[in-house]
Motif scaffolding. Structure first.
Motif, PDB file in Angstrom:
ATOM      1  N   GLN A  44      28.388 -38.768 -33.611  1.00 28.98           N
ATOM      2  CA  GLN A  44      27.561 -37.508 -33.768  1.00 28.98           C
ATOM      3  C   GLN A  44      27.743 -37.286 -32.244  1.00 28.98           C
ATOM      4  OE1 GLN A  44      23.682 -38.714 -35.230  1.00 28.98           O
ATOM      5  NE2 GLN A  44      24.419 -39.598 -37.067  1.00 28.98           N
ATOM      6  N   GLY A  45      26.573 -36.411 -32.250  1.00 30.37           N
ATOM      7  CA  GLY A  45      27.032 -35.366 -30.663  1.00 30.37           C
ATOM      8  C   GLY A  45      25.938 -36.640 -30.090  1.00 30.37           C
ATOM      9  N   VAL A  46      25.602 -36.302 -29.066  1.00 33.39           N
ATOM     10  CA  VAL A  46      25.082 -36.431 -27.780  1.00 33.39           C
ATOM     11  C   VAL A  46      23.821 -36.205 -28.104  1.00 33.39           C
ATOM     12  CG1 VAL A  46      23.760 -37.413 -25.840  1.00 33.39           C
ATOM     13  CG2 VAL A  46      26.672 -36.653 -25.795  1.00 33.39           C
ATOM     14  N   TYR A  47      22.781 -36.859 -28.362  1.00 30.85           N
ATOM     15  CA  TYR A  47      21.142 -36.600 -28.804  1.00 30.85           C
ATOM     16  C   TYR A  47      19.909 -36.226 -27.692  1.00 30.85           C
ATOM     17  CZ  TYR A  47      15.745 -36.352 -29.831  1.00 30.85           C
ATOM     18  OH  TYR A  47      14.775 -35.962 -30.572  1.00 30.85           O
ATOM     19  N   ASP A  48      19.735 -34.953 -27.115  1.00 27.60           N
ATOM     20  CA  ASP A  48      19.468 -34.073 -25.637  1.00 27.60           C
ATOM     21  C   ASP A  48      17.764 -34.072 -25.989  1.00 27.60           C
ATOM     22  OD1 ASP A  48      18.205 -32.941 -23.905  1.00 27.60           O
ATOM     23  OD2 ASP A  48      19.363 -31.123 -23.906  1.00 27.60           O
ATOM     24  N   PRO A  49      16.629 -35.360 -25.537  1.00 21.59           N
ATOM     25  CA  PRO A  49      15.376 -34.772 -26.384  1.00 21.59           C
ATOM     26  C   PRO A  49      14.131 -33.727 -25.049  1.00 21.59           C
ATOM     27  CG  PRO A  49      15.176 -37.030 -24.552  1.00 21.59           C
ATOM     28  CD  PRO A  49      17.064 -36.609 -24.948  1.00 21.59           C
ATOM     29  N   LEU A  50      15.589 -32.763 -24.489  1.00 16.09           N
ATOM     30  CA  LEU A  50      14.573 -31.625 -23.527  1.00 16.09           C
ATOM     31  C   LEU A  50      15.072 -30.365 -24.545  1.00 16.09           C
ATOM     32  CD1 LEU A  50      15.178 -32.967 -20.080  1.00 16.09           C
ATOM     33  CD2 LEU A  50      13.443 -33.173 -21.855  1.00 16.09           C
ATOM     34  N   ALA A  51      16.229 -30.475 -25.407  1.00 14.38           N
ATOM     35  CA  ALA A  51      16.597 -29.089 -26.064  1.00 14.38           C
ATOM     36  C   ALA A  51      15.772 -28.357 -26.723  1.00 14.38           C
ATOM     37  CB  ALA A  51      18.215 -29.792 -27.216  1.00 14.38           C
ATOM     38  N   PRO A  52      14.900 -29.365 -27.416  1.00 16.04           N
ATOM     39  CA  PRO A  52      13.243 -28.578 -27.823  1.00 16.04           C
ATOM     40  C   PRO A  52      12.571 -27.181 -26.956  1.00 16.04           C
ATOM     41  CG  PRO A  52      13.576 -30.547 -29.078  1.00 16.04           C
ATOM     42  CD  PRO A  52      14.565 -30.130 -28.136  1.00 16.04           C
ATOM     43  N   SER A  53      12.401 -28.247 -26.074  1.00 20.27           N
ATOM     44  CA  SER A  53      11.598 -27.309 -24.753  1.00 20.27           C
ATOM     45  C   SER A  53      12.379 -26.637 -24.144  1.00 20.27           C
ATOM     46  CB  SER A  53      11.081 -28.478 -24.538  1.00 20.27           C
ATOM     47  OG  SER A  53      11.639 -29.489 -23.737  1.00 20.27           O
ATOM     48  N   LYS A  54      13.325 -26.995 -24.094  1.00 17.74           N
ATOM     49  CA  LYS A  54      14.139 -25.978 -23.411  1.00 17.74           C
ATOM     50  C   LYS A  54      14.661 -24.471 -24.053  1.00 17.74           C
ATOM     51  CE  LYS A  54      17.325 -28.823 -20.645  1.00 17.74           C
ATOM     52  NZ  LYS A  54      18.659 -29.350 -20.254  1.00 17.74           N
ATOM     53  N   ALA A  55      15.066 -24.479 -25.305  1.00 15.19           N
ATOM     54  CA  ALA A  55      14.825 -23.813 -26.028  1.00 15.19           C
ATOM     55  C   ALA A  55      13.342 -22.429 -26.109  1.00 15.19           C
ATOM     56  CB  ALA A  55      14.974 -23.942 -27.687  1.00 15.19           C
ATOM     57  N   ALA A  56      12.313 -23.422 -26.717  1.00 14.00           N
ATOM     58  CA  ALA A  56      10.561 -22.983 -26.069  1.00 14.00           C
ATOM     59  C   ALA A  56      10.293 -22.127 -24.978  1.00 14.00           C
ATOM     60  CB  ALA A  56       9.567 -23.990 -26.584  1.00 14.00           C
ATOM     61  N   PHE A  57      11.235 -22.746 -23.585  1.00 13.87           N
ATOM     62  CA  PHE A  57      10.986 -22.235 -22.483  1.00 13.87           C
ATOM     63  C   PHE A  57      11.371 -20.990 -22.445  1.00 13.87           C
ATOM     64  CE2 PHE A  57      11.914 -21.885 -18.490  1.00 13.87           C
ATOM     65  CZ  PHE A  57      10.802 -21.550 -17.727  1.00 13.87           C
ATOM     66  N   TYR A  58      12.696 -21.064 -23.075  1.00  6.41           N
ATOM     67  CA  TYR A  58      13.829 -19.273 -22.445  1.00  6.41           C
ATOM     68  C   TYR A  58      13.496 -18.028 -23.317  1.00  6.41           C
ATOM     69  CZ  TYR A  58      16.859 -22.588 -19.952  1.00  6.41           C
ATOM     70  OH  TYR A  58      17.666 -23.605 -19.094  1.00  6.41           O
ATOM     71  N   SER A  59      12.764 -19.093 -24.822  1.00  4.74           N
ATOM     72  CA  SER A  59      12.426 -18.177 -25.815  1.00  4.74           C
ATOM     73  C   SER A  59      10.718 -17.215 -25.118  1.00  4.74           C
ATOM     74  CB  SER A  59      12.025 -18.207 -27.036  1.00  4.74           C
ATOM     75  OG  SER A  59      12.864 -18.381 -28.042  1.00  4.74           O
ATOM     76  N   ALA A  60       9.777 -18.393 -24.276  1.00  4.58           N
ATOM     77  CA  ALA A  60       8.889 -17.689 -24.103  1.00  4.58           C
ATOM     78  C   ALA A  60       8.250 -16.745 -22.376  1.00  4.58           C
ATOM     79  CB  ALA A  60       7.836 -18.992 -23.380  1.00  4.58           C
ATOM     80  N   ILE A  61       9.832 -16.812 -22.039  1.00  3.97           N
ATOM     81  CA  ILE A  61      10.458 -16.469 -21.190  1.00  3.97           C
ATOM     82  C   ILE A  61      10.710 -14.680 -21.259  1.00  3.97           C
ATOM     83  CG2 ILE A  61      11.148 -15.929 -18.902  1.00  3.97           C
ATOM     84  CD1 ILE A  61       9.852 -18.098 -17.956  1.00  3.97           C
ATOM     85  N   PHE A  62      11.889 -15.565 -21.558  1.00  2.27           N
ATOM     86  CA  PHE A  62      12.917 -14.149 -22.494  1.00  2.27           C
ATOM     87  C   PHE A  62      11.789 -14.212 -24.280  1.00  2.27           C
ATOM     88  CE2 PHE A  62      15.747 -11.179 -23.484  1.00  2.27           C
ATOM     89  CZ  PHE A  62      15.715 -10.182 -23.140  1.00  2.27           C
ATOM     90  N   PRO A  63      12.405 -13.196 -25.091  1.00  2.68           N
ATOM     91  CA  PRO A  63      11.671 -13.611 -26.179  1.00  2.68           C
ATOM     92  C   PRO A  63      13.471 -13.200 -26.884  1.00  2.68           C
ATOM     93  CG  PRO A  63       9.997 -11.783 -25.939  1.00  2.68           C
ATOM     94  CD  PRO A  63      10.813 -11.922 -24.474  1.00  2.68           C
ATOM     95  N   GLY A  64      13.615 -14.245 -27.665  1.00  2.00           N
ATOM     96  CA  GLY A  64      15.188 -14.082 -28.441  1.00  2.00           C
ATOM     97  C   GLY A  64      16.154 -14.671 -27.550  1.00  2.00           C
ATOM     98  N   MET A  65      15.879 -15.209 -26.195  1.00  2.00           N
ATOM     99  CA  MET A  65      16.541 -16.336 -24.976  1.00  2.00           C
ATOM    100  C   MET A  65      16.970 -17.961 -25.504  1.00  2.00           C
ATOM    101  SD  MET A  65      17.863 -15.487 -23.289  1.00  2.00           S
ATOM    102  CE  MET A  65      19.295 -15.927 -21.279  1.00  2.00           C
ATOM    103  N   GLY A  66      15.318 -17.777 -26.623  1.00  2.00           N
ATOM    104  CA  GLY A  66      15.990 -20.015 -27.006  1.00  2.00           C
ATOM    105  C   GLY A  66      16.683 -19.538 -28.370  1.00  2.00           C
ATOM    106  N   GLN A  67      16.917 -18.426 -29.215  1.00  2.00           N
ATOM    107  CA  GLN A  67      17.754 -18.880 -30.303  1.00  2.00           C
ATOM    108  C   GLN A  67      19.357 -18.347 -29.764  1.00  2.00           C
ATOM    109  OE1 GLN A  67      14.558 -16.906 -30.407  1.00  2.00           O
ATOM    110  NE2 GLN A  67      13.785 -17.637 -32.088  1.00  2.00           N
ATOM    111  N   ILE A  68      19.784 -17.834 -28.795  1.00  2.00           N
ATOM    112  CA  ILE A  68      20.885 -17.498 -28.474  1.00  2.00           C
ATOM    113  C   ILE A  68      20.861 -18.989 -27.212  1.00  2.00           C
ATOM    114  CG2 ILE A  68      21.989 -16.810 -26.015  1.00  2.00           C
ATOM    115  CD1 ILE A  68      20.558 -14.168 -26.583  1.00  2.00           C
ATOM    116  N   TYR A  69      19.608 -19.641 -26.674  1.00  2.00           N
ATOM    117  CA  TYR A  69      20.445 -20.807 -25.740  1.00  2.00           C
ATOM    118  C   TYR A  69      20.343 -22.376 -27.358  1.00  2.00           C
ATOM    119  CZ  TYR A  69      18.675 -25.828 -24.327  1.00  2.00           C
ATOM    120  OH  TYR A  69      19.266 -27.522 -23.677  1.00  2.00           O
ATOM    121  N   ASN A  70      19.916 -21.934 -28.549  1.00  2.00           N
ATOM    122  CA  ASN A  70      20.230 -22.236 -29.374  1.00  2.00           C
ATOM    123  C   ASN A  70      22.206 -22.056 -30.174  1.00  2.00           C
ATOM    124  OD1 ASN A  70      18.330 -24.157 -29.502  1.00  2.00           O
ATOM    125  ND2 ASN A  70      16.680 -22.589 -30.642  1.00  2.00           N
ATOM    126  N   LYS A  71      22.599 -21.286 -29.711  1.00  2.00           N
ATOM    127  CA  LYS A  71      23.238 -20.769 -30.620  1.00  2.00           C
ATOM    128  C   LYS A  71      23.465 -19.604 -31.738  1.00  2.00           C
ATOM    129  CE  LYS A  71      26.764 -23.024 -27.260  1.00  2.00           C
ATOM    130  NZ  LYS A  71      26.563 -24.903 -27.255  1.00  2.00           N
TER     131      LYS A  71
END
Length: 198
Positions: A43-70
């Motif tokens: 499996q890939g590497v587990y990144d515990p900060l990925a959800p908080s980064k996605a939420a942060f990016y979405s809070a700064i600019f809507p839709g950016m968290g979805q782009i971060y999640n590819k």
């Protein structure tokens, strides 16, 4: 005096139990562990900060968290969903200001946009009051809708980032299948089979 003796006895008993307790046999120091060979993970590497980064990016600019999640296709949906309440907020706010200004002018005895030059009125004062109330309610509802959609897109980006780190292999799914019973071929039976493949 009896109460103090009982407390003293209980204290001594708890201390004795704690001091004579067994030590955990699984207590292994990291220095004692030796790994022979290479450890391979599928499996890939587990990144515990990925959800908080996605939420942060979405809070700064809507839709950016979805782009971060590819999940690039979700970003235009978020933008469109947020554009609708913004559009209706602006329309309702402009109309509210129009009717509010006309109401104030009419109360002051001046001519407003709904009064003709001959003095006849296109819209009554009661209608102006009702329109103001309805437009203000619609404006506030548009604002509330926009806030709810904004928060939901942040939550969606965070949850999606959590779920991307789990194994979603087809072997973990439930697949319905018809399995004929060779003994009772004439009278079919219905059953459920759960198969785990690792």
């Amino acid at each position: 005096m009896l109460f103090k003796k009982n407390i003293l006895i209980l204290f001594i008993a708890f201390y004795a139990v704690h001091s004579f307790a067994q030590k955990d046999s699984t207590d292994v120091k990291v220095n004692d562990v030796k790994i022979l060979g290479n450890i391979k993970t599928s499996q890939g590497v587990y990144d515990p900060l990925a959800p908080s980064k996605a939420a942060f990016y979405s809070a700064i600019f809507p839709g950016m968290g979805q782009i971060y999640n590819k999940k690039y296709w979700k970003a235009p949906i978020v933008w469109g969903a947020l554009a609708i309440p913004v559009y209706y907020y602006q329309i309702n706010n402009n109309d509210y200001k129009r009717y509010r200004t006309a109401y104030k002018l009419r109360k002051a005895g001046l001519q407003d946009e709904f009064t003709l030059e001959d003095g006849s009125v296109l819209v009554s004062t009661e209608t102006l009051e009702t329109a103001q109330e309805q437009l203000k309610e619609n404006r506030d509802f548009s604002l509330l809708s926009g806030i709810i959609i904004y928060v939901l897109q942040i939550v969606e980006a965070s949850v999606n980032a959590h779920l991307l780190q789990f194994n979603t292999d087809d072997n973990l799914s439930i697949k319905p299948a018809f399995i004929p019973d060779p003994i009772q071929f004439e009278a079919p039976t219905v059953g459920l089979q759960i198969k785990f493949t690792f």
